[in-house]
Scaffold this motif. Structure first.
Motif, mmCIF file in Angstrom:
data_model
loop_
_atom_site.group_PDB
_atom_site.id
_atom_site.type_symbol
_atom_site.label_atom_id
_atom_site.label_comp_id
_atom_site.label_asym_id
_atom_site.label_seq_id
_atom_site.Cartn_x
_atom_site.Cartn_y
_atom_site.Cartn_z
ATOM 1 N N VAL A 40 0.858 -1.186 0.000
ATOM 2 C CA VAL A 40 0.000 0.000 0.000
ATOM 3 C C VAL A 40 0.893 1.235 0.000
ATOM 4 N N HIS A 41 0.659 2.123 -0.964
ATOM 5 C CA HIS A 41 1.424 3.358 -1.077
ATOM 6 C C HIS A 41 0.501 4.536 -0.801
ATOM 7 N N ASP A 42 1.020 5.532 -0.097
ATOM 8 C CA ASP A 42 0.305 6.797 0.040
ATOM 9 C C ASP A 42 0.701 7.669 -1.137
ATOM 10 N N LYS A 43 -0.297 8.244 -1.779
ATOM 11 C CA LYS A 43 0.008 9.104 -2.907
ATOM 12 C C LYS A 43 -1.037 10.204 -2.992
ATOM 13 N N LEU A 44 -0.709 11.225 -3.763
ATOM 14 C CA LEU A 44 -1.624 12.339 -3.976
ATOM 15 C C LEU A 44 -2.374 12.117 -5.277
ATOM 16 N N ILE A 45 -3.704 12.229 -5.207
ATOM 17 C CA ILE A 45 -4.546 12.018 -6.376
ATOM 18 C C ILE A 45 -4.973 13.383 -6.903
ATOM 19 N N PRO A 46 -4.684 13.700 -8.176
ATOM 20 C CA PRO A 46 -5.075 15.002 -8.714
ATOM 21 C C PRO A 46 -6.573 15.029 -9.047
ATOM 22 N N VAL A 47 -7.244 16.097 -8.607
ATOM 23 C CA VAL A 47 -8.655 16.314 -8.926
ATOM 24 C C VAL A 47 -8.731 17.655 -9.645
ATOM 25 N N PHE A 48 -9.229 17.641 -10.858
ATOM 26 C CA PHE A 48 -9.279 18.859 -11.656
ATOM 27 C C PHE A 48 -10.557 19.634 -11.348
ATOM 28 N N ARG A 49 -10.399 20.931 -11.155
ATOM 29 C CA ARG A 49 -11.535 21.806 -10.891
ATOM 30 C C ARG A 49 -12.026 22.386 -12.209
ATOM 31 N N ASP B 289 -2.870 3.782 -2.657
ATOM 32 C CA ASP B 289 -2.810 2.944 -3.838
ATOM 33 C C ASP B 289 -2.252 1.598 -3.405
ATOM 34 N N SER B 290 -2.911 0.529 -3.795
ATOM 35 C CA SER B 290 -2.438 -0.796 -3.389
ATOM 36 C C SER B 290 -1.998 -1.577 -4.618
ATOM 37 N N THR B 291 -0.922 -2.332 -4.446
ATOM 38 C CA THR B 291 -0.373 -3.169 -5.499
ATOM 39 C C THR B 291 -0.329 -4.605 -4.981
ATOM 40 N N VAL B 292 -0.874 -5.534 -5.741
ATOM 41 C CA VAL B 292 -0.873 -6.938 -5.353
ATOM 42 C C VAL B 292 0.224 -7.643 -6.134
ATOM 43 N N ILE B 293 1.132 -8.275 -5.396
ATOM 44 C CA ILE B 293 2.247 -8.991 -6.016
ATOM 45 C C ILE B 293 2.107 -10.471 -5.665
#
Length: 157
Positions: free
Chosen positions: A36-45, A106-110
Motif C-alpha cells: 500500500v502506497h500513500d500518494k496524492l490524487i489530482p482532482v481537476f476543478r 494505492d495498493s499493489t498486489v504482487i
C-alpha cells in the motif's frame, strides 16, 4: 537366560526399526503480498470565467466617465476592475490553481512463487549419541550371536 536373550533381541528389534521416522516433505505455496502506497490524487476543478461590460463616455471637460458597469464572475474567480481619471482601464482576473491534490492510498498486489529448498537438519547431541550407541550395540549383538552359533556348532561335533 533364554528370557534375557529374547527380551534383548526384542528391544534391539524395536530400537532398530522404530527408532527413526521419515521427515516431512516441504511444499511451496504461491504467496500474495499487498503493498500500500500513500500518494496524492489530482482532482481537476472546472474552469472559471468572468466578464466585464461597461459604458465609457467623455464629459464636457474631456475626461472619461464610467456610465454603467456590469461584472459577472464565477464563485472561485476574483475580478478587480479600476478606471482612473485619465481613461486608463485596468482589469485583473485571478483564479486559484485548477488542480487540487487529495491524499489517497494505492495498493499493489504482487503474487510471487516461492522456491522451496530442502536442507538437512543438524542432529542434536542426543540423536548422535543414539546412533553411535545403536551401531555399537549391533556390533556386540552380531559378535554375541556369532559366538553362540559357534558354541552350538562345537557342541554337536
Amino acid at each position: 537366560m533364554r528370557t534375557f536373550i529374547i527380551s534383548f533381541f526384542t528391544i534391539v528389534f524395536c530400537s532398530v526399526f522404530l527408532g527413526c521416522k521419515t521427515g516431512k516433505h516441504l511444499t511451496s505455496d504461491n504467496h500474495t503480498q499487498i503493498i500500500v502506497h500513500d500518494k496524492l490524487i489530482p482532482v481537476f476543478r472546472p474552469a472559471d470565467s468572468a466578464s466585464i461590460r461597461a459604458l465609457l463616455e467623455c464629459d464636457s471637460n474631456g475626461r472619461v466617465v464610467l456610465s454603467w458597469l456590469d461584472m459577472a464572475q464565477s464563485e472561485n474567480a476574483c475580478l478587480r476592475f479600476k478606471l482612473d481619471s485619465m481613461g486608463n482601464l485596468m482589469a485583473d482576473f485571478k483564479v486559484p490553481s485548477d488542480t487540487v491534490y487529495i491524499p489517497g492510498k494505492d495498493s499493489t498486489v504482487i503474487k510471487e512463487k516461492v522456491k522451496t529448498v530442502e536442507v538437512e537438519k543438524e542432529l542434536t547431541a542426543w540423536q548422535r549419541f543414539c546412533i553411535v550407541f545403536t551401531v555399537i550395540a549391533i556390533i556386540f549383538i552380531v559378535l554375541f550371536v556369532g559366538f553362540k552359533f559357534r558354541s552350538i556348532l562345537n557342541f554337536f561335533r
